[in-house]
Enzyme design. Structure first.
Site, short mmCIF file in Angstrom:
data_model
loop_
_atom_site.label_atom_id
_atom_site.label_comp_id
_atom_site.label_asym_id
_atom_site.label_seq_id
_atom_site.Cartn_x
_atom_site.Cartn_y
_atom_site.Cartn_z
N HIS A 1 38.42 39.18 45.03
CA HIS A 1 38.65 37.71 44.89
C HIS A 1 40.12 37.24 45.39
CE1 HIS A 1 41.02 38.22 41.46
NE2 HIS A 1 40.31 39.21 40.87
N GLU B 1 34.38 42.80 36.66
CA GLU B 1 35.84 43.65 36.18
C GLU B 1 35.58 44.25 34.92
OE1 GLU B 1 38.07 45.03 37.44
OE2 GLU B 1 39.71 43.84 37.81
#
Length: 342
Positions: free
Chosen positions: A88, A200
């Protein structure tokens, strides 16, 4: 072979060397670094020739010469998938966490959104994937269901600016996550699905806790969230942090799950920790520099392209390009078969 697909922010493009083969074990998927789906990867480099010629003939090889731990490896094309891995863009937690690691513990950065600089990184990666032709080749985009990955995903792989119309819902509504960005269209872009497995490192850090899926559905109407079972985040625990081994195991489960998909070229927008711990499980039979290239941490909005190979017959999709031959049928005894019989 295509070159120049990988994208590292802040670096000029360079042409990759020969593709390199990575593997974990005989029962797991194996990987080789590539810009596109190549079927003859080079597994390692050596100062000596990887193939030893038999004294019987300068080009003959014994079975023992065909060492599977070095030299080229060959795989059927229909047992390969091309993956384009993306971290990201810069999030607000990255900025403060770089100054003080304790910032990652702050509730202020719950489900962190990307920064104005992060949106610039998104725009640059979007430009890259269109200029190199990647945008037209991707069959599917998979995203982690957190705000920063969703913003990165729709910004890089989504359509152009959204024009309000009754028959098309936007990929992202205007100002989603305080972005200050216009709405993004869902036209002329690959399907996008959210998958929990590629989240994550779970637990303790509020920036890695997601919102309710119903909140995301309002902000990103054309993203498919149907694979996520719970509206609330039941995976993240305030007092329990996933171990590195657990992250890697979840990553391997995600990679195995990819074989349930029919798509052959897939972009995956995820996170630094997830990528690092998952990819570190592979490449131990490669040249050390190749393993380092694959396993090193991703920069924000960096893209690396790899190929996943099905050695364990997990995938069932037949080849779409193989052709059986012998149509019409006729005599075709190969000369090497004659030699063997003789």
């Amino acid at each position: 072979m295509s070159i120049g697909i990988n994208y590292i922010p802040g670096l000029t493009r360079r042409q990759p060397n020969s593709p390199s083969f990575l593997s974990s074990s005989s029962s797991s998927p194996c990987y080789f670094f590539s810009a596109t789906s190549i079927t003859i990867p080079v597994r390692s480099q050596s100062t000596s020739s990887p193939l030893r010629c038999s004294p019987r003939h300068p080009l003959s090889l014994s079975r023992s010469d065909m060492d599977t731990t070095a030299g080229p490896s060959l795989f059927p094309m229909h047992r390969c998938k091309t993956l384009h891995l993306v971290r990201h863009a810069q999030g607000i937690h990255n900025v403060e966490g770089d100054k003080n690691y304790k910032a990652y513990m702050s509730p202020e950065y719950f489900d962190a959104h990307i920064t104005p600089l992060g949106w610039q990184q998104v725009d640059n990666l979007r430009k890259h994937v269109h200029e190199c032709g990647l945008a037209k080749r991707i069959d599917l985009v998979i995203t982690s269901p957190l705000l920063r990955t969703l913003q990165t995903t729709v910004g890089v792989f989504g359509g152009e600016g959204y024009t309000d119309r009754m028959d098309i819902v936007p990929l992202m509504v205007a100002n989603a996550g305080n972005s200050g960005r216009a709405a993004i269209s869902s036209l002329n872009c690959p399907p996008i699905i959210a998958v929990e497995l590629c989240r994550e490192h779970l637990g303790v850090h509020p920036c890695d806790k997601r919102r309710n899926i119903s909140d995301y559905q309002f902000l990103f109407p054309a993203v498919d969230f149907s694979l996520i079972e719970s509206d609330e985040d039941t995976w993240w625990k305030a007092d329990v942090r996933e171990t590195k081994e657990e992250v890697a195991a979840r990553g391997l489960k995600f990679l195995n799950w990819l074989w349930t998909r029919k798509e052959k070229e897939i972009a995956i927008v995820t996170h630094s920790g997830f990528l690092f711990h998952t990819l570190s499980a592979f490449g131990n039979d490669c040249h050390p520099l190749v393993k380092k290239e694959i396993c090193q941490h991703f920069a924000n909005c960096e893209l690396r392209s790899m190929v996943i190979v099905d050695r364990s017959m997990m995938g069932l999709d037949p080849s779409t390009t193989n052709y059986p031959g012998k149509i019409p049928s006729g005599l075709d005894l190969p000369s090497d078969v004659v030699d063997e019989k003789a």
